[in-house]
Design a protein around this motif. Sequence first.
Motif, PDB file in Angstrom:
ATOM      1  N   THR A 120     -23.476 -28.276 -24.757  1.00 14.32           N
ATOM      2  CA  THR A 120     -24.568 -27.685 -23.965  1.00 14.32           C
ATOM      3  C   THR A 120     -24.751 -26.222 -24.332  1.00 14.32           C
ATOM      4  O   THR A 120     -25.847 -25.687 -24.198  1.00 14.32           O
ATOM      5  N   GLY A 174     -26.807 -28.704 -30.379  1.00 16.13           N
ATOM      6  CA  GLY A 174     -28.231 -28.956 -30.231  1.00 16.13           C
ATOM      7  C   GLY A 174     -28.435 -30.410 -29.878  1.00 16.13           C
ATOM      8  O   GLY A 174     -27.480 -31.152 -29.627  1.00 16.13           O
ATOM      9  N   ARG A 208     -27.782 -27.046 -20.018  1.00 18.06           N
ATOM     10  CA  ARG A 208     -28.452 -26.584 -21.242  1.00 18.06           C
ATOM     11  C   ARG A 208     -29.376 -25.404 -20.936  1.00 18.06           C
ATOM     12  O   ARG A 208     -29.406 -24.415 -21.672  1.00 18.06           O
ATOM     13  N   THR A 209     -30.124 -25.498 -19.833  1.00 17.97           N
ATOM     14  CA  THR A 209     -31.019 -24.404 -19.448  1.00 17.97           C
ATOM     15  C   THR A 209     -30.228 -23.119 -19.228  1.00 17.97           C
ATOM     16  O   THR A 209     -30.602 -22.057 -19.737  1.00 17.97           O
ATOM     17  N   LEU A 216     -28.921 -21.731 -22.570  1.00 11.07           N
ATOM     18  CA  LEU A 216     -29.966 -21.094 -23.378  1.00 11.07           C
ATOM     19  C   LEU A 216     -30.340 -19.709 -22.852  1.00 11.07           C
ATOM     20  O   LEU A 216     -30.721 -18.831 -23.628  1.00 11.07           O
ATOM     21  N   ASP A 218     -34.959 -27.526 -24.744  1.00  7.75           N
ATOM     22  CA  ASP A 218     -35.084 -26.493 -25.777  1.00  7.75           C
ATOM     23  C   ASP A 218     -36.550 -26.102 -25.988  1.00  7.75           C
ATOM     24  O   ASP A 218     -36.882 -24.918 -26.073  1.00  7.75           O
ATOM     25  N   CYS A 253     -35.738 -27.187 -15.199  1.00  3.76           N
ATOM     26  CA  CYS A 253     -35.742 -26.112 -16.207  1.00  3.76           C
ATOM     27  C   CYS A 253     -36.300 -24.821 -15.621  1.00  3.76           C
ATOM     28  O   CYS A 253     -35.714 -23.748 -15.788  1.00  3.76           O
ATOM     29  N   ILE A 269     -32.425 -32.933 -24.215  1.00  6.82           N
ATOM     30  CA  ILE A 269     -32.075 -31.622 -24.762  1.00  6.82           C
ATOM     31  C   ILE A 269     -33.212 -31.064 -25.607  1.00  6.82           C
ATOM     32  O   ILE A 269     -33.522 -29.867 -25.526  1.00  6.82           O
ATOM     33  N   GLU A 270     -33.864 -31.916 -26.388  1.00 11.93           N
ATOM     34  CA  GLU A 270     -35.035 -31.457 -27.152  1.00 11.93           C
ATOM     35  C   GLU A 270     -36.106 -30.899 -26.214  1.00 11.93           C
ATOM     36  O   GLU A 270     -36.713 -29.861 -26.500  1.00 11.93           O
ATOM     37  N   HIS A 313     -37.779 -24.054 -23.105  1.00 14.38           N
ATOM     38  CA  HIS A 313     -37.184 -22.718 -23.144  1.00 14.38           C
ATOM     39  C   HIS A 313     -37.873 -21.829 -24.183  1.00 14.38           C
ATOM     40  O   HIS A 313     -38.225 -20.689 -23.892  1.00 14.38           O
ATOM     41  N   TYR A 314     -38.061 -22.356 -25.369  1.00 14.72           N
ATOM     42  CA  TYR A 314     -38.569 -21.535 -26.469  1.00 14.72           C
ATOM     43  C   TYR A 314     -40.089 -21.423 -26.520  1.00 14.72           C
ATOM     44  O   TYR A 314     -40.610 -20.429 -27.030  1.00 14.72           O
TER      45      TYR A 314
END
Length: 179
Positions: free
Chosen positions: A99, A103, A67-68, A71, A121, A153, A117-118, A124-125
């Motif tokens: 992935t 979401g 996921r990282t 993104l 995310d 991450c 995953i939350e 990341h953001y």
Amino acid sequence: MSRVEPLQPPYDAETQTQFDAIMRGAPPLVLFRVLAAQPRAWRKFRNAALLDPGPLSLREREIVIDRTCALTGCEYEWGVHIAIFAKAAKLSDEEIRATVDGGADAACWSAAERVLIEAVDALHYTATLSEAEFGNLRASFSEAQILELMMLCGFYRTVSYIANGLDLPLETKGARFPR
């Protein structure tokens, strides 16, 4: 071609031993060869490695890494991890696609995986976790697992910066982002 010249064989004995340990006899990835050309960067990179058995399961670790990388738009590292670890992590084709394109709300994830995953995310953001996000993590994961998630991450964001910034060519055996 990479923007920085990768180390070319033959490698000195120490570097070859390091490559063999990491790659288990397969040829070294371009990423590793680029970093190994700069001894300090290679040493620091190897010291931060998080692929040993840790507090997260292999599946949880790979969901976080994949996921990282997705993104950050790092098809290079995402593809390497999918090719090498997805089967062992028991990631389905639907989960692999999620992935990149899904979401935390994708139906393929368990409740605990949604929380992972939350968190990925959010980090990341926003580079942080809200009280609610941290509370959700704490309900399913230990402090050691939460720290491991954050370290993964950060480490794989750095790997993504390197691979993307140097425009590393995709590995021939690496997976490709779903189109």
